[in-house]
Design an enzyme around this catalytic site. Structure first.
Site, PDB file in Angstrom:
ATOM      1  N   CYS A  94       1.004  -1.079  -0.156  1.00 33.19           N
ATOM      2  CA  CYS A  94       0.092  -0.128   0.098  1.00 33.19           C
ATOM      3  C   CYS A  94       0.900   1.237   0.033  1.00 33.19           C
ATOM      4  O   CYS A  94       0.170   2.249   0.191  1.00 33.19           O
ATOM      5  CB  CYS A  94      -0.958   0.000   1.158  1.00 33.19           C
ATOM      6  SG  CYS A  94      -2.268  -1.134   1.125  1.00 33.19           S
ATOM      7  N   GLY A  95       2.309   1.118  -0.018  1.00 34.33           N
ATOM      8  CA  GLY A  95       2.892   2.256  -0.184  1.00 34.33           C
ATOM      9  C   GLY A  95       3.968   2.445   1.021  1.00 34.33           C
ATOM     10  O   GLY A  95       4.250   3.553   1.360  1.00 34.33           O
TER      11      GLY A  95
ATOM     12  N   ARG B 277      -4.161   1.696   0.303  1.00 37.02           N
ATOM     13  CA  ARG B 277      -4.355   1.976  -1.161  1.00 37.02           C
ATOM     14  C   ARG B 277      -5.429   1.124  -1.524  1.00 37.02           C
ATOM     15  O   ARG B 277      -6.079   0.399  -1.136  1.00 37.02           O
ATOM     16  CB  ARG B 277      -3.004   1.215  -1.730  1.00 37.02           C
ATOM     17  CG  ARG B 277      -2.967   1.509  -3.147  1.00 37.02           C
ATOM     18  CD  ARG B 277      -1.776   0.693  -3.455  1.00 37.02           C
ATOM     19  NE  ARG B 277      -1.102   1.213  -4.810  1.00 37.02           N
ATOM     20  CZ  ARG B 277      -0.128   0.523  -5.453  1.00 37.02           C
ATOM     21  NH1 ARG B 277       0.862  -0.261  -4.931  1.00 37.02           N
ATOM     22  NH2 ARG B 277       0.450   1.038  -6.885  1.00 37.02           N
TER      23      ARG B 277
ATOM     24  N   GLY C   6       4.253   1.852  -9.110  1.00 37.02           N
ATOM     25  CA  GLY C   6       3.586   2.971  -8.311  1.00 37.02           C
ATOM     26  C   GLY C   6       2.501   3.785  -8.851  1.00 37.02           C
ATOM     27  O   GLY C   6       2.196   4.990  -8.686  1.00 37.02           O
TER      28      GLY C   6
ATOM     29  N   HIS D 153       3.063  -4.593   9.472  1.00 38.56           N
ATOM     30  CA  HIS D 153       2.044  -4.860   8.570  1.00 38.56           C
ATOM     31  C   HIS D 153       0.865  -5.816   9.281  1.00 38.56           C
ATOM     32  O   HIS D 153      -0.127  -6.141   8.848  1.00 38.56           O
ATOM     33  CB  HIS D 153       2.558  -5.642   7.487  1.00 38.56           C
ATOM     34  CG  HIS D 153       3.367  -5.173   6.437  1.00 38.56           C
ATOM     35  ND1 HIS D 153       3.039  -4.085   5.877  1.00 38.56           N
ATOM     36  CD2 HIS D 153       4.419  -5.660   5.832  1.00 38.56           C
ATOM     37  CE1 HIS D 153       4.034  -3.677   5.080  1.00 38.56           C
ATOM     38  NE2 HIS D 153       4.936  -4.907   4.959  1.00 38.56           N
TER      39      HIS D 153
ATOM     40  N   PHE E 157       7.363   9.053  -5.840  1.00 39.36           N
ATOM     41  CA  PHE E 157       7.797   7.657  -6.129  1.00 39.36           C
ATOM     42  C   PHE E 157       8.600   7.714  -7.230  1.00 39.36           C
ATOM     43  O   PHE E 157       9.404   6.813  -7.376  1.00 39.36           O
ATOM     44  CB  PHE E 157       6.480   6.887  -6.376  1.00 39.36           C
ATOM     45  CG  PHE E 157       6.695   5.485  -6.628  1.00 39.36           C
ATOM     46  CD1 PHE E 157       6.264   4.741  -5.511  1.00 39.36           C
ATOM     47  CD2 PHE E 157       6.975   4.854  -7.932  1.00 39.36           C
ATOM     48  CE1 PHE E 157       6.648   3.218  -5.638  1.00 39.36           C
ATOM     49  CE2 PHE E 157       7.174   3.557  -7.953  1.00 39.36           C
ATOM     50  CZ  PHE E 157       7.002   2.639  -6.940  1.00 39.36           C
TER      51      PHE E 157
ATOM     52  N   SER F  95      -0.130  -5.220  -7.302  1.00 36.39           N
ATOM     53  CA  SER F  95       1.088  -4.964  -6.712  1.00 36.39           C
ATOM     54  C   SER F  95       1.688  -6.111  -5.977  1.00 36.39           C
ATOM     55  O   SER F  95       2.804  -6.467  -5.959  1.00 36.39           O
ATOM     56  CB  SER F  95       1.294  -3.589  -6.124  1.00 36.39           C
ATOM     57  OG  SER F  95       2.588  -3.363  -5.355  1.00 36.39           O
TER      58      SER F  95
ATOM     59  N   TRP G 193       7.548   3.767   0.610  1.00 30.78           N
ATOM     60  CA  TRP G 193       7.438   5.111   0.296  1.00 30.78           C
ATOM     61  C   TRP G 193       7.001   5.851   1.639  1.00 30.78           C
ATOM     62  O   TRP G 193       7.750   6.778   1.670  1.00 30.78           O
ATOM     63  CB  TRP G 193       6.184   5.374  -0.906  1.00 30.78           C
ATOM     64  CG  TRP G 193       6.192   6.563  -1.506  1.00 30.78           C
ATOM     65  CD1 TRP G 193       7.009   7.841  -1.292  1.00 30.78           C
ATOM     66  CD2 TRP G 193       4.988   7.239  -2.192  1.00 30.78           C
ATOM     67  NE1 TRP G 193       6.470   8.871  -2.076  1.00 30.78           N
ATOM     68  CE2 TRP G 193       5.298   8.472  -2.534  1.00 30.78           C
ATOM     69  CE3 TRP G 193       3.588   6.627  -2.409  1.00 30.78           C
ATOM     70  CZ2 TRP G 193       4.367   9.223  -3.077  1.00 30.78           C
ATOM     71  CZ3 TRP G 193       2.720   7.239  -3.112  1.00 30.78           C
ATOM     72  CH2 TRP G 193       3.099   8.828  -3.393  1.00 30.78           C
TER      73      TRP G 193
END
Length: 302
Positions: free
Chosen positions: A66-67, A139, A260, A117, A238, A147, A70
């Site tokens: 979910c990023g 996300r 991304g 997580h 990203f 992904s 990042w």
């Protein structure tokens, strides 16, 4: 050895260790949820049940893909701008045995940046008792699924899937690492109004990264200048991170940084699969605060 070099070395050791491991042994189940055997183990999960959080800890919570990388990079840049604190050489997830070891040895100074997580109900109770602030990142489920599929197939430490059609039903039933996306989302949806929780979406971060950096810094009570916000956003996009991932993640860049994009799911989903996720979303999240924040009708309708 600098942190990047150490990170590359740690990853290399993990991948070397799984070269001759069977696909079945690459994952294990703990309390009914699957986890990657290369970076998690039963002893670590038992340890974190009694994990002692600190009031000044900064926590990032996200479902996989979910990023996470990042968001953690942005958080480190914000803390770095405020405190000149250096990022660790491995992902600071409390359930990862390498990072958990340094936490047990009490070698990580405050403010600690931590990540997980884990499902809401599996986060150690001390985080809630100490009212630790948590940045929660989600996300849209369709891009998350795509992904995750590529993450499985690009990561030698995980069993691969022959086709997207093989992966999709496992994603929908939660037979993937860290369990069901919808179970995670449903649990967090009940806690979004709490003062200790800030929810950000991958899509909103893509749309307005400077605004997202401001929100995150203000939420954690770290005042940074407008110039610092701009610099963090420029180096935290990203696109920038992917272009520089060879330096930061070496040969493993493709594992962590793929496209991304928002909307890449359309190149993988069949109409039937899209409708199946629509129905699941309607059942779990339609009309909820998290459902609105995900802007499902904008990002997930065919």
């Amino acid at each position: 050895m600098d942190n990047n070099s150490q990170f590359h070395e740690d990853l290399k050791k993990i991948l070397d260790a799984v070269k001759n491991v069977s696909k079945e042994a690459l994952v294990f189940t703990y309390n009914g949820v699957m986890y990657p055997a290369a970076i998690c183990d039963t002893d670590t999960f038992k340890d974190i049940e009694s994990f002692e959080a600190r009031e000044e800890d900064l926590m990032l919570v996200s479902y996989p893909k979910c990023g996470t990388n990042w968001a953690i990079s942005l958080l480190y840049s914000i803390v770095g701008a405020k405190y000149k604190k250096e990022a660790p050489s491995c992902m600071p997830a409390i359930e990862f045995k390498a990072y958990n070891k340094s936490l047990k040895e009490n070698t990580v100074s405050s403010p600690r940046i931590l990540a997980t997580h884990l499902h809401y109900h599996n986060i150690p109770q001390s985080f809630f008792d100490k009212k630790v602030k948590m940045l929660v990142v989600f996300r849209n489920p369709k891009d998350t699924a795509v992904s995750f599929f590529h993450f499985y197939n690009n990561n030698p430490a995980l069993p691969d899937y022959d086709t997207w059609d093989d992966f999709f039903p496992d994603f929908m039933t939660g037979k993937v690492l860290w369990g069901s996306y919808f179970d995670h989302a449903d649990a967090w949806n009940k806690h979004l109004d709490e003062d200790t929780v800030l929810l950000m979406t991958f899509e909103d971060m893509k749309e307005d990264l400077e605004g997202s950096v401001k929100k995150i810094s203000e939420f954690f009570g770290m005042s940074i200048t407008e110039e610092q916000v701009k610099q963090i956003a420029e180096k935290g996009s990203f696109k920038y991170m992917k272009e520089n991932s060879g330096k930061t993640h070496g040969d493993f860049a493709e594992i962590f940084f793929r496209k991304g994009d928002v909307g890449d799911w359309r190149s993988h989903f069949s109409k039937a699969q899209s409708h199946e996720v629509d129905s699941k979303f309607e059942e779990c999240l339609a009309g909820t605060k998290l459902g609105e924040l995900l802007k499902y009708n904008v990002h997930c309708k065919w």
